[in-house]
Structures are given as C-alpha cells and as structure tokens.
Scaffold this motif. Structure first.
Motif, short mmCIF file in Angstrom:
data_model
loop_
_atom_site.label_atom_id
_atom_site.label_comp_id
_atom_site.label_asym_id
_atom_site.label_seq_id
_atom_site.Cartn_x
_atom_site.Cartn_y
_atom_site.Cartn_z
N ARG A 1 0.82 -1.21 0.00
CA ARG A 1 0.00 0.00 0.00
C ARG A 1 0.86 1.26 0.00
N ARG B 1 0.92 1.09 -10.36
CA ARG B 1 0.28 -0.20 -10.62
C ARG B 1 -0.08 -0.90 -9.32
N LEU B 2 0.84 -0.88 -8.35
CA LEU B 2 0.57 -1.53 -7.07
C LEU B 2 -0.44 -0.75 -6.24
N LEU C 1 -4.19 -1.59 -6.76
CA LEU C 1 -4.72 -2.91 -6.46
C LEU C 1 -5.74 -2.85 -5.33
N ARG D 1 -8.14 -4.78 -2.21
CA ARG D 1 -7.74 -5.55 -1.04
C ARG D 1 -7.42 -7.00 -1.40
N ARG D 2 -8.27 -7.65 -2.15
CA ARG D 2 -8.04 -9.06 -2.49
C ARG D 2 -6.78 -9.22 -3.36
N ALA D 3 -6.61 -8.30 -4.29
CA ALA D 3 -5.42 -8.36 -5.14
C ALA D 3 -4.15 -8.13 -4.33
N LEU D 4 -4.23 -7.23 -3.35
CA LEU D 4 -3.09 -6.99 -2.48
C LEU D 4 -2.75 -8.24 -1.67
N ARG E 1 -3.41 -11.36 -2.49
CA ARG E 1 -2.83 -12.37 -3.38
C ARG E 1 -1.37 -12.05 -3.68
N ARG E 2 -1.10 -10.76 -3.94
CA ARG E 2 0.27 -10.35 -4.23
C ARG E 2 1.17 -10.60 -3.02
#
Length: 285
Positions: free
Chosen positions: A121, A127-128, A131, A133-136, A138-139
């Motif tokens: 965050r 790009r980051l 993202l 919450r769910r994508a964060l 997963r990353r």
C-alpha cells in the motif's frame, strides 16, 4: 548448484542497454558541515547483479547507502535506468530504489501478511497502488511464497526470530518490485543457517527480478562468495572496486583495515582469510 552457476553469466551485461542498472558518479554527501563521502564514483552496476559495500566502521558505508536511497542530501549523479535522481523528490527515488534497514521496528503489532500488504500500500508504484484488497492479499501471499515463509503469514512480527524477521523484511522490499535494492547488513546477527538462506534468496531474486542489489556486508567471506563485485570504502573514499579476487587482497586489507593478512580466493568463489597481525599506523600508509 555451484556458486559460479549462481553468479550467472558475466557476459550478460554486454547485452544490457547502455543506460541499464545503477550508475553513480562524483557523489558527495554528509551531515551539515561535515562531509562523509567524497566524490565517489562506482562501477556500472547492471540488472541481475549483486554487489557488496565493505570497509571498517566509520568508513561511510551507511551514509552512502542513505544517499543512494534518496534519504540524505547529496551532490553528484545517481542514475537508475538512465533517469537522474539527484535533485528529484523522495517519491521519485522510491519508485526506483528501495532501501532495507538492518531490522524491523520491534513494536509493530502486525502479523507477517499484514506487514507485506502495508508495504504494498505504501509503494509509490501506480500499478501496485491501484490494487484492491483481495489483489493486495494475493500479491502478498505470492511474495511470501517466493521468499519461502508463507507458513508464517499469520504469525505476529513480535513473535518471530531474528532470522525470520529478516526474511519478512526482504518480502516487504521485494513486494515493491524495485529496480535497485539497497540492503544494510542483511546478515547482521543471523546464525549460519539464516545467513545462507538470506544470501541465497538475495542472489536468486536479483537474477529472477532483474534488479541491482547493493548491500553493506561486514563479513568479507560472505561478500566474496555471494557478490559479483566489491566496493571497499575507507574514510568516505573508494579504495578498491571490482570482482572479489581483485578487490580483497593483502594490500587492500593492509591499507583499509590495518592488518597483515593472507588471502586465498577459491575456484568456487569462497574466500579463506587469515589475519596474522595488526599493522602499526605507519605501515598502513
């Protein structure tokens, strides 16, 4: 895998664009009226390479690292992938260079997964930052898997060992996908097992992510084994630079550390160092 295989193909730098990687020239930095590092020019560091900054206490290593991270005012030139950073905002530096201090704050009441999400965050990468919450999540899990500590995801930072905390620190900085990664004593206070894990991970990620890694290392044997190049500092000036067997020699150890030593560089990159005596001050000049 042998150390030579881990080091990769040195000829690959010939296939890199001329502006690739990290270029530092005539860099000077210090505190108020006291200059610490003087007119430093470093060799061209290419993506995928690991380099170590070595030297005695008060040589200027940490000061130089902070300047390269944009955390300290400096004059001269620092270019990453052809982009000049000196004179730019801290946000501009952070988009290209990530700095990992020696240890995580002890009082942070987060678990491992939350700490990596927090690092994502805070990333200056557009790009980051976009993202959800769910994508964060997963990353963050992907990075923890890459570092090999996904089983610690729900563990509190306060309950981790020193070695585990160091791996979490690496996961945090790797999650930001830097072009240049600066590590301040990444093996400090680690036992032998975690020293090996951390250094193997650093080299593998430099290769896999095509980034430049520059690290401060006190242990010359570790620096020689895991580095493509060595920069030896003394009193804020570069005394030697180049491959480990060229930079770490009896002459440079006498000049910089003030010791009489015997040095043997093995075929696999290992360093055998025997200190015979301390030199008198006149002998080091």
């Amino acid at each position: 895998m042998s150390v030579e295989e881990e080091r990769g193909d040195p000829a690959s730098r010939d296939r890199q664009p001329a502006e690739a990687g990290l270029q530092v020239s005539r860099l000077s930095t210090g505190y108020r009226r006291r200059q610490i590092c003087h007119d430093i020019t470093l060799p061209h560091f290419f993506p995928g390479e690991v380099h170590s900054l070595v030297g005695p206490n008060a040589a200027g290593k940490s000061t130089l690292m902070r300047a390269l991270a944009g955390l300290q005012r400096a004059s001269g030139s620092v270019r990453v992938a052809g982009r000049e950073l000196v004179g730019q905002s801290l946000d501009q530096w952070a988009q290209r260079v990530t700095y990992m201090p020696q240890s995580l704050p002890q009082s942070v009441a987060l678990n491992v997964l939350e700490s990596v999400i927090g690092a994502l965050r805070a990333s200056p990468s557009d790009r980051l930052a976009l993202l959800g919450r769910r994508a964060l999540e997963r990353r963050a899990v992907e990075v923890l898997e890459r570092v090999g500590i996904v089983e610690l995801a729900l563990e509190s930072l306060q309950h981790l060992s020193g070695g585990q905390r160091q791996l979490v620190s690496l996961a945090q900085v790797l999650s930001r996908e830097p072009r240049v990664l600066l590590l301040d004593e990444p093996t400090s206070a680690l036992d032998l097992r975690y020293q090996l894990k951390v250094m193997r991970l650093v080299r593998a990620q430099a290769r896999a992510c095509n980034m430049v890694v520059l690290m401060v290392v006190h242990d010359l044997a570790i620096a020689a084994r895991w580095s493509d190049g060595i920069v030896m500092l003394s009193r804020g000036e570069v005394i030697a630079q180049g491959p480990p067997r060229e930079a770490i020699t009896p002459a440079t150890l006498a000049s910089v550390y003030g010791v009489r030593a015997r040095v043997d560089h093995g075929a696999q990159g290992d360093l055998q160092l025997r200190i015979d005596d301390v030199l008198d001050e006149g002998e080091t000049r």
